[in-house]
Design a protein around this motif. Structure first.
Motif, PDB file in Angstrom:
ATOM      1  N   ASP A  90       8.102  -2.451  -0.527  1.00  0.00           N
ATOM      2  CA  ASP A  90       8.894  -3.679  -0.338  1.00  0.00           C
ATOM      3  C   ASP A  90       9.471  -3.747   1.071  1.00  0.00           C
ATOM      4  O   ASP A  90       9.465  -4.813   1.700  1.00  0.00           O
ATOM      5  CB  ASP A  90      10.022  -3.736  -1.369  1.00  0.00           C
ATOM      6  N   ARG A  91       9.995  -2.623   1.562  1.00  0.00           N
ATOM      7  CA  ARG A  91      10.629  -2.617   2.880  1.00  0.00           C
ATOM      8  C   ARG A  91       9.636  -2.857   4.010  1.00  0.00           C
ATOM      9  O   ARG A  91       9.978  -3.443   5.035  1.00  0.00           O
ATOM     10  CB  ARG A  91      11.350  -1.286   3.106  1.00  0.00           C
ATOM     11  N   THR A  92       8.406  -2.398   3.845  1.00  0.00           N
ATOM     12  CA  THR A  92       7.430  -2.476   4.932  1.00  0.00           C
ATOM     13  C   THR A  92       6.474  -3.661   4.806  1.00  0.00           C
ATOM     14  O   THR A  92       5.624  -3.853   5.666  1.00  0.00           O
ATOM     15  CB  THR A  92       6.594  -1.187   4.983  1.00  0.00           C
ATOM     16  N   ARG A  93       6.615  -4.467   3.717  1.00  0.00           N
ATOM     17  CA  ARG A  93       5.615  -5.505   3.443  1.00  0.00           C
ATOM     18  C   ARG A  93       5.515  -6.526   4.577  1.00  0.00           C
ATOM     19  O   ARG A  93       4.421  -6.868   5.034  1.00  0.00           O
ATOM     20  CB  ARG A  93       5.920  -6.202   2.122  1.00  0.00           C
TER      21      ARG A  93
ATOM     22  N   GLU B 104       0.642  -1.195  -2.163  1.00  0.00           N
ATOM     23  CA  GLU B 104       0.923  -2.158  -3.224  1.00  0.00           C
ATOM     24  C   GLU B 104       0.554  -1.665  -4.621  1.00  0.00           C
ATOM     25  O   GLU B 104       1.080  -2.180  -5.607  1.00  0.00           O
ATOM     26  CB  GLU B 104       0.178  -3.472  -2.942  1.00  0.00           C
TER      27      GLU B 104
ATOM     28  N   ARG C  20       9.947   0.797  -3.479  1.00  0.00           N
ATOM     29  CA  ARG C  20      10.878   0.299  -2.454  1.00  0.00           C
ATOM     30  C   ARG C  20      10.308   0.458  -1.044  1.00  0.00           C
ATOM     31  O   ARG C  20      10.593  -0.340  -0.159  1.00  0.00           O
ATOM     32  CB  ARG C  20      12.214   1.027  -2.562  1.00  0.00           C
ATOM     33  N   ILE C  21       9.534   1.513  -0.854  1.00  0.00           N
ATOM     34  CA  ILE C  21       8.906   1.703   0.467  1.00  0.00           C
ATOM     35  C   ILE C  21       7.955   0.555   0.754  1.00  0.00           C
ATOM     36  O   ILE C  21       7.942  -0.002   1.865  1.00  0.00           O
ATOM     37  CB  ILE C  21       8.154   3.049   0.510  1.00  0.00           C
TER      38      ILE C  21
ATOM     39  N   LYS D 120       6.307  -6.332   7.723  1.00  0.00           N
ATOM     40  CA  LYS D 120       5.728  -5.732   8.934  1.00  0.00           C
ATOM     41  C   LYS D 120       4.226  -5.540   8.768  1.00  0.00           C
ATOM     42  O   LYS D 120       3.439  -5.790   9.688  1.00  0.00           O
ATOM     43  CB  LYS D 120       6.410  -4.400   9.230  1.00  0.00           C
ATOM     44  N   ARG D 121       3.796  -5.094   7.576  1.00  0.00           N
ATOM     45  CA  ARG D 121       2.367  -4.873   7.346  1.00  0.00           C
ATOM     46  C   ARG D 121       1.592  -6.186   7.354  1.00  0.00           C
ATOM     47  O   ARG D 121       0.475  -6.261   7.876  1.00  0.00           O
ATOM     48  CB  ARG D 121       2.162  -4.145   6.012  1.00  0.00           C
TER      49      ARG D 121
END
Length: 570
Positions: free
Chosen positions: A53-56, A40, A50-51, A58-59
């Motif tokens: 944002d894409r994994t937020r 973050e 973007r990485i 799931k995390r």
């Protein structure tokens, strides 16, 4: 208190157990704070947002699952922390709240022999000499204690007017567990106080201390018994609700004996309908009772989850409604200071009247917004928000095109993030109470609209305060007179500044946008140089190891510069 899932021993922790527990909590916090910092804060600064944002999602889900497992395994205050997180539907993503919402139902009970030993030590006599009977199977188990049904002896029943009671007994060793958990939470709070993104919004150590005070009061059953009587006194003449009586002769710091008031669970809509009770009406009355606690009495139930509220049918034909709300479990109570209560009343009135400027003023009075904040743009944002979404219930909001929310966030997101919001110390329990109230009302009525309850309540507040209108008008007249007296001098000063060219006009929003664009440009240049040097170094290194290595090492300079520019604020 919560329903029982399974049976497992709860041994008294020794010194070794407490050290292991403390380290487990800190390891968990440190790892997830590091992961959050990486995704973050660091990645967005090097152009890789973007990485994140894409994994937020799931995390967030992974964090909630791991915390769920940790809380169930450790129990104690970790269960309380999870319950608090699950109630924060207003600020936490559903990936977290959904995973933790069932946490309170997974607390294992303590075997009855351990409960018997503790209760007899507290009451100073064998249980069969204190109660006519005690059910060994608990009716509910919570992170700090559990409850058993019992009957008072005939002589005690005659003296107290009670027969069937609930005996609430603490978990053995809970004091040691609470001490360890609070020590770990204080350490984590200290870490967070050094994270500017967090410290600008809340005084985390102060919030931890507020949570600590509440938790220590919650394991003092004499304090809970006094809370129950104070709460009952506040609503003594209110036919909407009732409170169980306390059997003081059978109560101590670790054993609490209360009247058995078990009835229909407030969110059991099928049982309510079977009893001829309209769940939608229950939602409306429950909201109004909570409003009275927060905005009028100032002493409120801070844990109004469905397990702590019953709907009790009444047989009195003269009653306005054939049921009452019954509150239980008064270990977690909150108080609203008069100044904060006045600010909350102003906030409620402004929200009901869709007054963006008044809402911002009330937010400042309550202490959520620091006095030095520039509020003109926030007032515009609130006015825009009311104009589009004001008055909508939760069901209606779900039907709004998500693009409208995104457009609003795009227009005002930077503004809201840049403002110096903070979380006052006494707001932790207020937020929890309102979050749980909203959740209970929505479960009773999917189309429940909080505005329908807010508006008439705010109207009543206005009517109650009209008695002070003369003083308000007089104060306004004095303020106006003061302004009039100062006006000539201020105008003279303004003309002087215009004449000598020292007058400066600022646009905070434009300045923020320019500063942000400037930082973005510098960061992009640094990222470009970093990439060029790194790639050049990797290519040259195949033929010239020394030069290639030097170029690759040198690429770290623009990388650090980009990180520093991204960290700086205007």
């Amino acid at each position: 208190m919560t329903s029982v899932r399974r049976d497992r021993a709860d041994p008294v922790p020794g010194a070794g157990d407490t050290r292991v527990r403390y380290r487990r909590i800190l390891r968990f916090a440190a790892w997830h704070l590091a992961v959050t910092w990486w995704f973050e804060l660091l990645l967005p600064r090097v152009g890789l947002g973007r990485i994140a944002d894409r994994t937020r999602a799931k995390r967030m889900r992974s964090f909630a699952q791991h915390f769920h497992a940790l809380a169930v395994d450790l129990g104690g205050l970790m269960i309380k922390v999870g319950q608090f997180l699950s109630s924060r539907l207003d600020v936490l993503p559903p990936e977290i709240t959904r995973e933790l919402e069932g946490l309170q139902d997974e607390v294992p009970p303590v075997p009855f022999p351990a409960i018997r030993a503790l209760a007899e030590a507290e009451l100073g006599a064998p249980l069969d000499q204190v109660f006519a009977s005690v059910e060994e199977t608990p009716i509910a188990a919570a992170s700090l204690g559990q409850a058993h049904r019992a009957q008072l002896l005939h002589t005690d029943a005659a003296d107290t007017g009670l027969d069937n009671v609930i005996v609430k007994v603490q978990r053995p060793g809970i004091h040691a567990i609470v001490d360890v958990d609070l020590a770990a939470l204080r350490k984590v709070g200290g870490w967070l106080s050094h994270v500017r993104l967090v410290s600008d919004r809340a005084d985390v150590p102060a919030l931890v201390e507020e949570f600590a005070q509440t938790s220590l009061e919650e394991i003092d059953y004499l304090h809970e018994a006094a809370n129950a009587e104070r709460f009952a006194a506040d609503f003594a003449d209110d036919d909407r609700m009732t409170v169980p009586d306390v059997a003081w002769e059978r109560t101590s710091r670790r054993v609490l004996t209360l009247e058995d008031v078990t009835a229909i669970k407030i969110t059991d809509s099928e049982a309510l309908l079977a009893a001829g009770i309209d769940p939608a009406q229950v939602a409306t009355v429950f909201a109004s009772v909570m409003f009275d606690q927060l905005f009028t009495n100032g002493f409120f139930h801070a844990d109004p989850h469905p397990g702590n509220i019953f709907v009790t049918p009444v047989t009195d034909s003269s009653a306005e409604r054939p049921w009452k709300l019954t509150f239980i479990d008064f270990g977690m109570m909150g108080e609203v200071p008069p100044t904060t209560r006045n600010g909350l009343r102003k906030l409620l009135i402004a929200a009901a009247s869709r007054d963006g400027k008044g809402l911002v003023s009330a937010i400042s009075d309550v202490g959520v917004l620091v006095p030095s904040a520039e509020t003109a743009e926030l007032e515009r944002a609130m006015t825009h928000l009311f104009a589009r979404f004001g008055g909508m219930g939760f069901a209606e909001l779900r039907e709004v095109d998500p693009r409208e929310f995104r457009d609003f966030a795009a227009e005002f997101g930077d503004l809201v993030r840049s403002l110096p919001f903070q979380l006052p110390e006494n707001f932790l329990l207020i937020i929890r109470a309102m979050s749980l109230t909203s959740g209970v009302c929505s479960s009773l009525n999917a189309r429940f609209n909080l505005w329908d309850s807010v508006e008439p309540y705010a109207g009543q507040l206005l009517r109650d305060e009209r008695g002070n209108i003369v003083q308000d008008v007089a104060q306004q007249a004095l303020d106006a007179a003061g302004v009039a007296l100062r006006l000539p001098k201020r105008l003279d000063g303004l003309v002087t500044r215009i004449e000598d060219g020292s007058l400066a006009v600022t646009n905070p929003r434009l300045e923020r946008q320019i500063a942000r664009l400037n930082r973005t440009a510098k960061r992009s240049a640094s990222a470009l140089i970093f990439g060029a040097l790194l790639i050049a170094g990797s290519v040259v290194r195949a033929d010239d190891t020394v030069l290639g290595t030097v170029l690759m090492i040198a690429s770290g300079v623009p990388l650090l510069h980009g990180l520093w520019v991204g960290r700086r604020r205007p």
